[in-house]
Design a protein around this motif. Structure first.
Motif, PDB file in Angstrom:
ATOM      1  N   GLU A  68      -3.914   4.829   1.323  1.00 18.95           N
ATOM      2  CA  GLU A  68      -3.872   3.467   1.856  1.00 18.95           C
ATOM      3  C   GLU A  68      -5.263   2.972   2.220  1.00 18.95           C
ATOM      4  O   GLU A  68      -5.555   1.780   2.090  1.00 18.95           O
ATOM      5  CB  GLU A  68      -2.907   3.397   3.034  1.00 18.95           C
ATOM      6  CG  GLU A  68      -1.461   3.515   2.554  1.00 18.95           C
ATOM      7  CD  GLU A  68      -0.451   3.258   3.640  1.00 18.95           C
ATOM      8  OE1 GLU A  68      -0.524   2.191   4.278  1.00 18.95           O
ATOM      9  OE2 GLU A  68       0.410   4.143   3.841  1.00 18.95           O
ATOM     10  N   TYR A  71      -6.525   1.759  -0.979  1.00 18.95           N
ATOM     11  CA  TYR A  71      -5.724   0.660  -1.497  1.00 18.95           C
ATOM     12  C   TYR A  71      -6.137  -0.679  -0.893  1.00 18.95           C
ATOM     13  O   TYR A  71      -6.242  -1.677  -1.613  1.00 18.95           O
ATOM     14  CB  TYR A  71      -4.228   0.890  -1.233  1.00 18.95           C
ATOM     15  CG  TYR A  71      -3.377  -0.286  -1.625  1.00 18.95           C
ATOM     16  CD1 TYR A  71      -2.974  -0.465  -2.945  1.00 18.95           C
ATOM     17  CD2 TYR A  71      -2.996  -1.253  -0.695  1.00 18.95           C
ATOM     18  CE1 TYR A  71      -2.207  -1.567  -3.322  1.00 18.95           C
ATOM     19  CE2 TYR A  71      -2.237  -2.346  -1.059  1.00 18.95           C
ATOM     20  CZ  TYR A  71      -1.845  -2.507  -2.367  1.00 18.95           C
ATOM     21  OH  TYR A  71      -1.106  -3.599  -2.744  1.00 18.95           O
ATOM     22  N   GLY A  80       0.779  -1.228   0.000  1.00 20.09           N
ATOM     23  CA  GLY A  80       0.000   0.000   0.000  1.00 20.09           C
ATOM     24  C   GLY A  80       0.815   1.285   0.000  1.00 20.09           C
ATOM     25  O   GLY A  80       0.575   2.162  -0.846  1.00 20.09           O
TER      26      GLY A  80
END
Length: 182
Positions: free
Chosen positions: A48, A51, A24
């Motif tokens: 993130e 992700y 990530g």
């Protein structure tokens, strides 16, 4: 480097490996660095928080297969190629989604990576057909698939909702027989 990733397939300069949740930070940093390159064609996750569910789908869902394109010399992520909407049975087909990151663009890495992916999809995943739906103005992407032997099969108006609007796409495809043909 002691912790180089385990590649599923390799070429002279790149290797393909599966997505991992721990990718990530590097993946999203590369996406943020590549915004100008990707717009308006695609919008990969750039945080993130975005992700993790994206990667989980690629890791866990049977109808998807995600691959990170990594430079073999450094192990760094150069981009991604995903096979989405995989249909098994008599069809054995998937739709490609991909993006090079800015530091890898224009260096021929993705031509190598797409060739590796096509071979892996047909030999290891036992798919028969891969499709790539590309907006007509995305000349770099069209050149990429044309250079790897994909054929233009048609035009789909208002095909995908991207960057706030329904976008027209050209339909490109390659089959196992096209790769095996002399």
């Amino acid at each position: 480097m002691a912790d180089l990733p385990l590649y599923l397939t390799t070429g002279p300069r790149v290797g393909l490996r599966p997505f991992r949740l721990e990718d990530g930070p590097e993946f999203t940093a590369r996406v943020r660095e590549s915004r100008e390159l990707h717009r308006p064609w695609l919008s990969p996750p750039d945080t993130e928080a975005e992700y993790e569910p994206y990667a989980r789908r690629l890791i866990e869902e049977e109808a998807r297969a995600g691959f990170l394109v990594c430079e073999r010399a450094s192990g760094g992520i150069a981009g991604f190629i995903n096979i989405n909407n995989i249909v098994w049975g008599a069809f054995r087909c998937g739709a490609l989604g991909y993006g090079a990151f800015a530091q890898a663009a224009g260096r021929g890495l993705f031509a190598e990576a797409l060739g590796l992916l096509v071979g892996y999809a047909f030999e290891e995943l036992d798919l028969h057909r891969l499709e790539a739906n590309i907006q007509p103005a995305n000349t770099a992407s069209i050149a990429l698939v044309r250079g790897r032997g994909f054929r233009l099969e048609g035009f789909s108006p208002d095909f995908l909702f991207i960057d706030g609007a329904w976008r027209d796409h050209e339909r490109w495809a390659i089959t196992r027989e096209m790769v095996a043909a002399p």
